[in-house]
Design a protein around this motif. Structure first.
Motif, PDB file in Angstrom:
ATOM      1  N   THR A   1       0.797  -1.225   0.000  1.00 25.47           N
ATOM      2  CA  THR A   1       0.000   0.000   0.000  1.00 25.47           C
ATOM      3  C   THR A   1       0.830   1.276   0.000  1.00 25.47           C
ATOM      4  OG1 THR A   1      -0.092   0.051   2.427  1.00 25.47           O
ATOM      5  CG2 THR A   1      -1.822  -1.172   1.276  1.00 25.47           C
ATOM      6  N   GLY A   2       2.110   1.181   0.317  1.00 24.45           N
ATOM      7  CA  GLY A   2       2.898   2.381   0.588  1.00 24.45           C
ATOM      8  C   GLY A   2       3.536   3.015  -0.628  1.00 24.45           C
TER       9      GLY A   2
ATOM     10  N   SER B   1      -2.377   3.687  -0.490  1.00 24.50           N
ATOM     11  CA  SER B   1      -2.462   4.891   0.344  1.00 24.50           C
ATOM     12  C   SER B   1      -2.530   6.134  -0.543  1.00 24.50           C
ATOM     13  CB  SER B   1      -1.235   4.981   1.261  1.00 24.50           C
ATOM     14  OG  SER B   1      -0.060   5.158   0.481  1.00 24.50           O
TER      15      SER B   1
END
Length: 371
Positions: free
Chosen positions: A107-108, A140
């Motif tokens: 997600t980063g 994100s």
């Protein structure tokens, strides 16, 4: 024309062994297939696609097919050969030029930047470096921001394919840079027909009504339907009959639901409550029993209006409810179905769903008098 499926290993779960290997085999997604085929045939391929829709309807499969279509030795083509090195490696998940990322675990922003660094280099062998990002809505906000430039002005050898079950969570800035294709849930009839074809091919037996019940339980998802069949085959160790389906899925047998609806339509409250209490005592969920009762009322309404509207019923199922549907008629059944659906919020929000189900049944049993 024989359908080609992935059979690379000796045993796989049905969802993998019956994964389509051609666009033509992608069930229920004709609009998507036509759009992609036209783009490939007319040299009008986009640089970024967003595939959205229910789980298990073919989004990731279509992404892999598109990766094969653009990198096939005969391509770009809407009919990849499936035999060349590129096609085989993509099928096996070993292609170094096709990258699949699960956004739920990556997600980063750092992972996105690592990916962008990779995309600076041309494909090792194929025409395109294809990046498939599954469940992209899980990225994100910084990761999405980092993607913007790469999606807006990608190198000519990069093809982005995003897949999501929740398109509304994808930022508008990403959506506007992608060609968006919506994958539709499959009809119960399409799934039922598919399951029957698989049963014939795989050589396992099932009762006439089992495929229809499984299709309804899958709620439009082919993968869910095939997973349920795997589960039922392990449980039944033989024929997948109505009893096995009832045990594994927690769905009451057809004749039980038919008896419940007949009792309710006749105003026999005692008989109806007895059926409900027996089913609850057997461990069946109140919400499932409520849903199955609604499905039965809908099937009877269809039979009353036009028998062709319910092609999924077996001959025995049809004969069990046809007389009741004809006797009640479309007007009464429309009223009953509407009254039943009005009780759904009560059941959904109730702390005691078993009690809420009984109240719903009591109201329906009084359907001629309830306004």
């Amino acid at each position: 024309m024989e359908i080609r499926y992935d059979t690379a290993v000796s045993y796989q779960v049905l969802a993998r062994s019956w994964r389509p290997q051609r666009f033509a085999d992608l069930l229920g997604q004709d609009a998507v297939v036509q759009t992609l085929s036209n783009a490939l045939s007319s040299d009008g391929l986009g640089h970024a696609y967003l595939f959205s829709g229910l789980r298990g309807v073919g989004k990731t499969t279509a992404a892999r097919l598109l990766a094969k279509a653009v990198n096939c030795v005969e391509g770009p083509t809407a009919e990849p050969c499936g035999e060349c090195v590129s096609c085989r490696e993509i099928t096996e998940g070993s292609s170094i030029d096709v990258v699949e990322i699960d956004a739920a675990t990556h997600t980063g922003v750092d992972q996105v930047r690592e990916l962008q660094e990779l995309l600076r280099f041309r494909p090792t062998r194929d025409r395109y470096r294809v990046v498939v990002v599954d469940e992209v809505h899980m990225l994100s906000k910084p990761a999405f921001n980092a993607l913007l430039k790469s999606i807006e002005e990608p190198p000519p050898y990069v093809l982005w394919i995003f897949a999501t079950t929740e398109r509304h969570k994808v930022p508008a800035t990403i959506l506007s840079r992608c060609q968006q294709l919506e994958f539709r849930p499959l009809s119960n009839e399409a799934i039922r027909t598919h399951l029957e074809a698989i049963a014939a091919k795989e050589g396992f037996a099932h009762s006439p009504g089992a495929a229809g019940t499984i299709a309804a339980a899958a709620q439009g998802s082919v993968r869910d339907a095939l997973s349920l069949v795997d589960q039922l085959r392990a449980f039944a160790a033989g024929e997948i009959d109505d009893r096995a389906v009832a045990e594994v899925l927690g769905v009451p047998p057809f004749e039980v639901t038919a008896h419940l609806v007949e009792a309710l339509s006749s105003g026999r409250v005692g008989d109806a409550l007895e059926v409900i209490r027996d089913e609850l005592a057997a461990g069946h969920d109140a919400a499932i029993l409520f849903a199955e009762t609604g499905r039965m009322l809908r099937a009877m309404l269809h039979l009353a209006v036009d028998p062709a509207l319910e092609p999924g019923l077996t001959a025995d199922q049809r004969s069990a409810i046809e007389a009741g549907a004809s006797s009640l008629g479309a007007d009464a059944l429309t009223r009953m179905l509407g009254l039943w659906l009005e009780q759904e919020p009560m059941l959904r929000e109730a702390a005691n769903r078993e009690l809420a189900l009984e109240v719903a049944a009591l109201r329906l049993a009084r359907w001629p008098a309830v306004r």
